[in-house]
Design a protein around this motif. Structure first.
Motif, PDB file in Angstrom:
ATOM      1  N   MET A   1       0.847  -1.203   0.000  1.00 40.98           N
ATOM      2  CA  MET A   1       0.000   0.000   0.000  1.00 40.98           C
ATOM      3  C   MET A   1       0.873   1.240   0.000  1.00 40.98           C
ATOM      4  O   MET A   1       2.076   1.184   0.043  1.00 40.98           O
ATOM      5  CB  MET A   1      -0.845  -0.038   1.278  1.00 40.98           C
ATOM      6  CG  MET A   1      -2.300   0.270   1.174  1.00 40.98           C
ATOM      7  SD  MET A   1      -2.702   1.923   0.704  1.00 40.98           S
ATOM      8  CE  MET A   1      -2.039   2.849   2.073  1.00 40.98           C
ATOM      9  N   CYS A   2       0.219   2.366   0.020  1.00 35.97           N
ATOM     10  CA  CYS A   2       0.941   3.622  -0.114  1.00 35.97           C
ATOM     11  C   CYS A   2       1.674   4.037   1.159  1.00 35.97           C
ATOM     12  O   CYS A   2       2.415   5.005   1.139  1.00 35.97           O
ATOM     13  CB  CYS A   2      -0.026   4.698  -0.543  1.00 35.97           C
ATOM     14  SG  CYS A   2      -0.798   4.282  -2.083  1.00 35.97           S
ATOM     15  N   ASP A   3       1.478   3.298   2.269  1.00 37.09           N
ATOM     16  CA  ASP A   3       2.282   3.573   3.459  1.00 37.09           C
ATOM     17  C   ASP A   3       3.760   3.463   3.121  1.00 37.09           C
ATOM     18  O   ASP A   3       4.595   4.137   3.703  1.00 37.09           O
ATOM     19  CB  ASP A   3       1.989   2.526   4.551  1.00 37.09           C
ATOM     20  CG  ASP A   3       0.794   2.934   5.370  1.00 37.09           C
ATOM     21  OD1 ASP A   3       0.166   3.944   4.995  1.00 37.09           O
ATOM     22  OD2 ASP A   3       0.502   2.247   6.350  1.00 37.09           O
ATOM     23  N   THR A   4       4.053   2.561   2.211  1.00 38.64           N
ATOM     24  CA  THR A   4       5.455   2.323   1.914  1.00 38.64           C
ATOM     25  C   THR A   4       5.965   3.245   0.818  1.00 38.64           C
ATOM     26  O   THR A   4       7.090   3.713   0.889  1.00 38.64           O
ATOM     27  CB  THR A   4       5.684   0.852   1.518  1.00 38.64           C
ATOM     28  OG1 THR A   4       4.689   0.510   0.564  1.00 38.64           O
ATOM     29  CG2 THR A   4       5.597  -0.049   2.730  1.00 38.64           C
ATOM     30  N   CYS A   5       5.156   3.515  -0.193  1.00 40.11           N
ATOM     31  CA  CYS A   5       5.677   4.352  -1.271  1.00 40.11           C
ATOM     32  C   CYS A   5       5.486   5.839  -0.964  1.00 40.11           C
ATOM     33  O   CYS A   5       6.068   6.693  -1.630  1.00 40.11           O
ATOM     34  CB  CYS A   5       5.084   3.979  -2.632  1.00 40.11           C
ATOM     35  SG  CYS A   5       3.421   4.532  -2.939  1.00 40.11           S
ATOM     36  N   GLY A   6       4.715   6.166   0.052  1.00 42.79           N
ATOM     37  CA  GLY A   6       4.579   7.571   0.430  1.00 42.79           C
ATOM     38  C   GLY A   6       3.703   8.365  -0.530  1.00 42.79           C
ATOM     39  O   GLY A   6       3.582   9.580  -0.414  1.00 42.79           O
ATOM     40  N   CYS A   7       3.059   7.656  -1.475  1.00 39.00           N
ATOM     41  CA  CYS A   7       2.334   8.395  -2.503  1.00 39.00           C
ATOM     42  C   CYS A   7       1.014   8.946  -1.999  1.00 39.00           C
ATOM     43  O   CYS A   7       0.286   9.569  -2.745  1.00 39.00           O
ATOM     44  CB  CYS A   7       2.115   7.520  -3.724  1.00 39.00           C
ATOM     45  SG  CYS A   7       0.955   6.204  -3.409  1.00 39.00           S
ATOM     46  N   ASN A   8       0.667   8.729  -0.729  1.00 34.12           N
ATOM     47  CA  ASN A   8      -0.573   9.361  -0.284  1.00 34.12           C
ATOM     48  C   ASN A   8      -0.351  10.779   0.245  1.00 34.12           C
ATOM     49  O   ASN A   8      -1.267  11.401   0.747  1.00 34.12           O
ATOM     50  CB  ASN A   8      -1.360   8.472   0.687  1.00 34.12           C
ATOM     51  CG  ASN A   8      -0.662   8.273   2.001  1.00 34.12           C
ATOM     52  OD1 ASN A   8       0.479   8.694   2.154  1.00 34.12           O
ATOM     53  ND2 ASN A   8      -1.321   7.651   2.947  1.00 34.12           N
ATOM     54  N   ALA A 120       1.141  11.923  -7.969  1.00 26.53           N
ATOM     55  CA  ALA A 120       0.300  11.004  -7.193  1.00 26.53           C
ATOM     56  C   ALA A 120      -0.465  10.060  -8.120  1.00 26.53           C
ATOM     57  O   ALA A 120      -1.114  10.487  -9.069  1.00 26.53           O
ATOM     58  CB  ALA A 120      -0.667  11.775  -6.314  1.00 26.53           C
ATOM     59  N   CYS A 121      -0.389   8.771  -7.796  1.00 25.62           N
ATOM     60  CA  CYS A 121      -0.924   7.734  -8.676  1.00 25.62           C
ATOM     61  C   CYS A 121      -2.379   7.392  -8.360  1.00 25.62           C
ATOM     62  O   CYS A 121      -2.862   6.338  -8.713  1.00 25.62           O
ATOM     63  CB  CYS A 121      -0.053   6.499  -8.529  1.00 25.62           C
ATOM     64  SG  CYS A 121       0.300   6.141  -6.799  1.00 25.62           S
ATOM     65  N   HIS A 122      -3.076   8.264  -7.663  1.00 30.51           N
ATOM     66  CA  HIS A 122      -4.458   8.004  -7.286  1.00 30.51           C
ATOM     67  C   HIS A 122      -5.116   9.336  -6.945  1.00 30.51           C
ATOM     68  O   HIS A 122      -4.424  10.328  -6.709  1.00 30.51           O
ATOM     69  CB  HIS A 122      -4.487   7.103  -6.046  1.00 30.51           C
ATOM     70  CG  HIS A 122      -3.792   7.758  -4.883  1.00 30.51           C
ATOM     71  ND1 HIS A 122      -2.444   7.603  -4.641  1.00 30.51           N
ATOM     72  CD2 HIS A 122      -4.223   8.636  -3.943  1.00 30.51           C
ATOM     73  CE1 HIS A 122      -2.093   8.321  -3.598  1.00 30.51           C
ATOM     74  NE2 HIS A 122      -3.150   8.964  -3.165  1.00 30.51           N
ATOM     75  N   VAL A 152      -3.370  -0.344  -8.509  1.00 32.39           N
ATOM     76  CA  VAL A 152      -2.995  -0.587  -7.115  1.00 32.39           C
ATOM     77  C   VAL A 152      -3.566   0.487  -6.181  1.00 32.39           C
ATOM     78  O   VAL A 152      -4.532   0.253  -5.450  1.00 32.39           O
ATOM     79  CB  VAL A 152      -1.459  -0.702  -6.955  1.00 32.39           C
ATOM     80  CG1 VAL A 152      -1.103  -0.976  -5.498  1.00 32.39           C
ATOM     81  CG2 VAL A 152      -0.920  -1.812  -7.841  1.00 32.39           C
ATOM     82  N   CYS A 153      -2.994   1.679  -6.227  1.00 32.33           N
ATOM     83  CA  CYS A 153      -3.275   2.674  -5.196  1.00 32.33           C
ATOM     84  C   CYS A 153      -4.734   3.163  -5.131  1.00 32.33           C
ATOM     85  O   CYS A 153      -5.242   3.402  -4.036  1.00 32.33           O
ATOM     86  CB  CYS A 153      -2.314   3.838  -5.338  1.00 32.33           C
ATOM     87  SG  CYS A 153      -0.599   3.269  -5.273  1.00 32.33           S
ATOM     88  N   PRO A 154      -5.424   3.358  -6.273  1.00 32.18           N
ATOM     89  CA  PRO A 154      -6.778   3.932  -6.172  1.00 32.18           C
ATOM     90  C   PRO A 154      -7.720   3.146  -5.268  1.00 32.18           C
ATOM     91  O   PRO A 154      -8.625   3.723  -4.668  1.00 32.18           O
ATOM     92  CB  PRO A 154      -7.268   3.913  -7.628  1.00 32.18           C
ATOM     93  CG  PRO A 154      -6.024   4.028  -8.439  1.00 32.18           C
ATOM     94  CD  PRO A 154      -5.001   3.207  -7.681  1.00 32.18           C
TER      95      PRO A 154
HETATM   96 ZN   LIG Z   1       1.309   4.222  -4.535  1.00 32.02          ZN
END
Ligand SMILES: [Zn+2]
Ligand SMILES: Nc1nc2c(ncn2[C@@H]2O[C@H](COP(=O)(O)OP(=O)(O)OP(=O)(O)O)[C@@H](O)[C@H]2O)c(=O)[nH]1
Ligand SMILES: [Zn+2]
Ligand SMILES: [Zn+2]
Length: 280
Positions: A1-8, A120-122, A152-154
């Motif tokens: 999830m985005c916890d790891t990629c920081g994309c949130n 941001a991917c979502h 994934v992210c959405p």
């Molecule tokens: Zn992401």
């Protein structure tokens, strides 16, 4: 999830982290994970607020998710052509860079608000809330939110929608539900798109795709559809009308409707806080 990629961390919620934002790091320094969990919790709060806007105005909100290029915008174009006289439609378009999709919708005579997400991917609930200020919900029966093309992210961000629809184009392979379980499990409806290409793609089996979906314990209906040829379009429109009635009935009962699953988001809901926010 985005916890790891920081994309949130997005342009929509960055203010929470900066200056005296409520999630800004303290002198002692907060753990990154805690900050990211705070963002998700805050996202759910804004999502609930968005849903209240929709419910108050009698709007059905649909989140469309899929890989890039699997046919979301084309489906919206054909849906507008088919439903334009019956239901009032507006669209929020999420895209990494361009205004292209919003322009395609506007060319159909429908209000479309573009959110360019940059890196941001979502989409997140904050971005959608911002976009809602450019939509008169009193003039809308169905609001489509076209999420950023990404499998994934959405699926991990509640936007305030009532229903999730995930597209799987026949050019992507029928094993996608097995490879990207979260987004397919979150779907209230799966559309197998570009079905006009099935005769030339003898390695895509709609029944195998359905088998993979059922292995995720999903009971979501599947519709094989082609925006190009029109196959399956009537079933899609019937699903939309039914969704509209189901959500309206719930709202009339003083309740609301949320998509099948927003997994991470739901766990983080037990976080009490208050949020002063007024506008119409
Ligand atoms: Zn992401
Ligand atoms: N053969 C066929 N092509 C389609 C169909 N639907 C869309 N396409 C084509 O697939 C390409 C991508 O379609 P879009 O509607 O832009 O896809 P999208 O999911 O909105 O793409 P992103 O916003 O970039 O994620 C375009 O060239 C469309 O013309 C279909 O039903 N059949
Ligand atoms: Zn698109
Ligand atoms: Zn608001």
């Amino acid at each position: 999830m985005c916890d790891t990629c920081g994309c949130n961390i997005t342009d929509g919620n960055r203010y929470l982290l900066e200056g005296d934002g409520k999630l800004a790091r303290t002198e002692s320094g907060r753990e990154a994970v805690q900050v990211l969990e705070g963002l998700l919790s805050e996202n759910d709060h804004v999502a609930a607020h968005n849903r209240e806007h929709f419910d108050r105005h009698g709007v059905l909100a649909i989140n469309l998710m899929s890989s890039p290029g699997s046919g979301k915008t084309r489906l919206l174009e054909e849906t507008i052509t088919a439903l334009g006289d019956e239901l009032r439609i507006a669209v929020v378009e999420g895209d990494l860079e361009t205004e292209n999709d919003a322009q395609r919708i506007r060319d159909k005579g429908v209000n479309a608000v573009q959110i360019t997400t940059g890196t941001a991917c979502h989409l997140d609930a904050h971005m959608v809330h911002g976009a809602l200020h450019a939509v008169d919900l009193d003039d809308v029966d169905i609001l489509f939110i076209e999420n950023v093309g990404n499998l994934v992210c959405p699926a991990s961000f509640d936007l305030g929608q009532h229903r999730n629809v995930t597209l799987l184009s026949v050019t992507e392979g029928d094993d996608k539900p097995a490879k990207y379980p979260v987004i397919f499990r979150a779907a209230d409806l799966v559309l197998i798109s570009k079905a006009d290409l099935l005769p030339v793609l003898d390695d895509f089996s709609p029944s195998k795709a359905e088998g993979h979906l059922r292995q995720l314990a999903s009971a979501a209906p599947l519709i094989a559809l082609s925006a190009k040829s029109g196959v399956g379009l009537d079933d899609w429109l019937a699903w939309l009308r039914e969704a509209r009635e189901a959500v309206a009935a719930k709202v009339a009962d003083g309740a609301t409707v949320r998509p099948a699953i927003q997994p991470e988001g739901q766990q983080l809901h037990a976080h009490p806080h208050h949020h002063a926010h007024t506008h119409d």
